[in-house]
Design an enzyme around this catalytic site. Structure first.
Site, short mmCIF file in Angstrom:
data_model
loop_
_atom_site.label_atom_id
_atom_site.label_comp_id
_atom_site.label_asym_id
_atom_site.label_seq_id
_atom_site.Cartn_x
_atom_site.Cartn_y
_atom_site.Cartn_z
N ARG A 1 44.46 -36.18 97.46
CA ARG A 1 43.37 -36.92 97.00
C ARG A 1 44.54 -37.13 94.99
NH1 ARG A 1 39.11 -35.57 98.33
NH2 ARG A 1 38.14 -33.25 99.09
N ASP A 49 41.54 -30.83 108.30
CA ASP A 49 40.83 -31.51 106.43
C ASP A 49 40.08 -30.60 106.14
OD1 ASP A 49 38.87 -33.58 106.37
OD2 ASP A 49 37.12 -32.93 107.67
N ASN A 58 41.05 -40.71 100.82
CA ASN A 58 39.82 -41.39 100.74
C ASN A 58 39.13 -41.34 98.92
OD1 ASN A 58 39.51 -38.15 100.13
ND2 ASN A 58 37.77 -38.06 101.97
#
Ligand SMILES: [Zn+2]
Length: 443
Positions: free
Chosen positions: A68, A311, A98
């Site tokens: 992030r 993940d 993302n």
């Protein structure tokens, strides 16, 4: 910056990325592995690390993390995320941006990579973003990335693919640039036809049958389009067993398609997820049944699935504790990757060597990291010392990544990394990072 000290590691059980080699010593010089063999002599000026029967493993490669940074560092950043990685035995990360800014131009990618020097404690490679906006830039992006990331669905962030026509354009662009595609598969069109979402607080319905169907259908679509176009495709994280079977069948038929799953799909059941407080195991794709996990473990054992990535997708606990429908998907897990894979062996019988290969050599080979994930002459001396007999309960407050909560809090696990070396330099010891951040770009 600290120079690597010539070091001889002896007296342990060496796992080379595929199997344990009994009674092997390992010599490191200039950050690389230079010699492996039984009872190697100590050379002048060399320090000796006595493994005392413990494991010596290649640094783990996590092919699926969300750190992030830039953009959402309040949730996670490279400084904290990479410290968490070392705690889990991970020395290389392939990372997905993302949240904005997506990695849609070479300039954005270079800027991000440069900003992480002196920050990341592990070697790193951000994936490029595969979007309509990045299409014209793919030829410049391709040489700096292991793959480009395509969001087949918008549920986890920006840039999702809406239609098959768009998927075709994106896959054609990637194939033309000669770059591998990594894709999360969900399908908004199919999801729109799925049963209505669970009411707030009803985690019990998170494994919506419609969503399982949607996920499988989007895997099928992506594989079909990739085959027609000649694109090289990697799907992750595979959650429904049927999706894993589709990947296996396409690969067996000769198509360039591969897949990885994540530890929670191998270790946690839908019932466990319901019982977890604060929606801690809410994740997308959702966690399925025990039988589903069994099929995924079998596909992994057979090599039909290449490996495992965490993940790792942190959110503050206050956000996770919102009413179910408003709680974000994803949770931190990179701090525990090695102990979690050992737990898949201990609890469910996945062969230990295959469990370890799934987070070392397998992802390194899958993403072209030829000096990573293996202990052999010429490879980077990314090394993990772990005591397989040392068990302890997970204490979420002690984990170095940003969140300070874990869905695995209180689990009893073993084989926590004790010392970690990155290119020959010790970077982690006894639960703490050591020295300066010395992560380098992988691509
Ligand atoms: Zn993800």
């Amino acid at each position: 910056m600290t120079d690597p000290v010539p070091t001889l590691f002896r007296g342990g059980r060496i796992f080379d990325g595929r199997r344990f080699a009994p009674e092997t010593d390992l010599r490191v010089a200039d950050g690389r592995i230079v010699e492996l063999g039984g009872r190697l002599p100590v050379l002048l000026g060399e320090q000796v690390v006595d493994l005392a029967g413990r494991w010596l493993l290649p640094g783990l490669v996590d092919c699926h993390v969300h750190f992030r940074e830039p953009g959402l560092v309040r949730k996670e950043g490279y400084a904290t995320g990479s410290a968490g990685a070392l705690h889990g035995g991970v020395t290389s990360v392939l990372e997905i941006q993302n949240n904005p800014p997506l990695m849609e131009t070479r300039q954005l990618l270079e800027r991000k990579i440069e900003s992480l020097r002196g920050v990341s404690r592990v070697d790193f490679a951000p994936y490029g973003s595969l979007t309509l906006a990045s299409l014209p830039h793919l030829p410049e992006i391709a040489p700096r990335v292991a793959a480009v990331k395509c969001f087949l669905g918008c549920s986890t962030g920006a840039g999702g693919v809406e239609t098959e026509a768009e998927m075709r354009r994106l896959f054609s662009g990637a194939a033309g640039a000669g770059v591998k595609i990594v894709a999360h598969c969900e399908d908004n069109r199919v999801r729109a036809r799925a049963p209505p979402p669970a009411p707030p607080g009803r985690a019990a319905r998170h494994a919506l049958r419609g969503r399982v169907g949607a996920k499988v259908e989007s895997v099928r679509d992506a594989i079909r389009v990739a085959e027609q176009i000649g694109a090289v495709l990697h799907l992750f994280p595979l959650s429904p067993a049927e999706g894993g079977r589709l990947v296996a069948a396409a690969a067996a038929a000769g198509q360039a398609v591969t897949g990885t799953t994540a530890p929670h799909y191998l270790l946690v059941t839908h019932e466990d997820a319901i019982r977890a407080p604060e929606n801690r195991f809410k994740v997308n794709p959702s966690i399925k049944s025990a039988a589903n996990g069994e099929v995924l473990r079998r596909l992994l054992a057979d090599g039909a699935l290449q490996g495992v990535g965490t993940d790792h997708a942190p959110h503050p606990l206050a956000e996770k504790a919102r009413p179910y429908s408003k709680a974000p998907s994803g949770f931190p897990s990179i701090d525990l990757l090695l102990p979690l894979l050992v737990a898949v062996h201990d609890r469910h019988g996945l062969p230990l060597e295959r469990a370890l290969e799934a987070v070392t050599r397998a992802p390194a080979e899958e993403f072209g990291l030829h000096r990573k994930g293996r202990l052999e002459t010429g490879a980077d001396a990314d090394l993990v010392i772990a005591d397989p007999d040392l068990r302890r309960q997970v204490d979420e407050a002690a984990l170095p990544s940003k969140s300070k909560w874990s869905p695995y809090h209180g689990w009893e696990l073993r084989a926590f990394p004790q010392r970690v070396f990155l290119r020959g330099v010790e970077v982690f010891r006894d639960g703490r990072v050591v020295g300066a951040a010395r992560g380098e770009p992988l691509c």
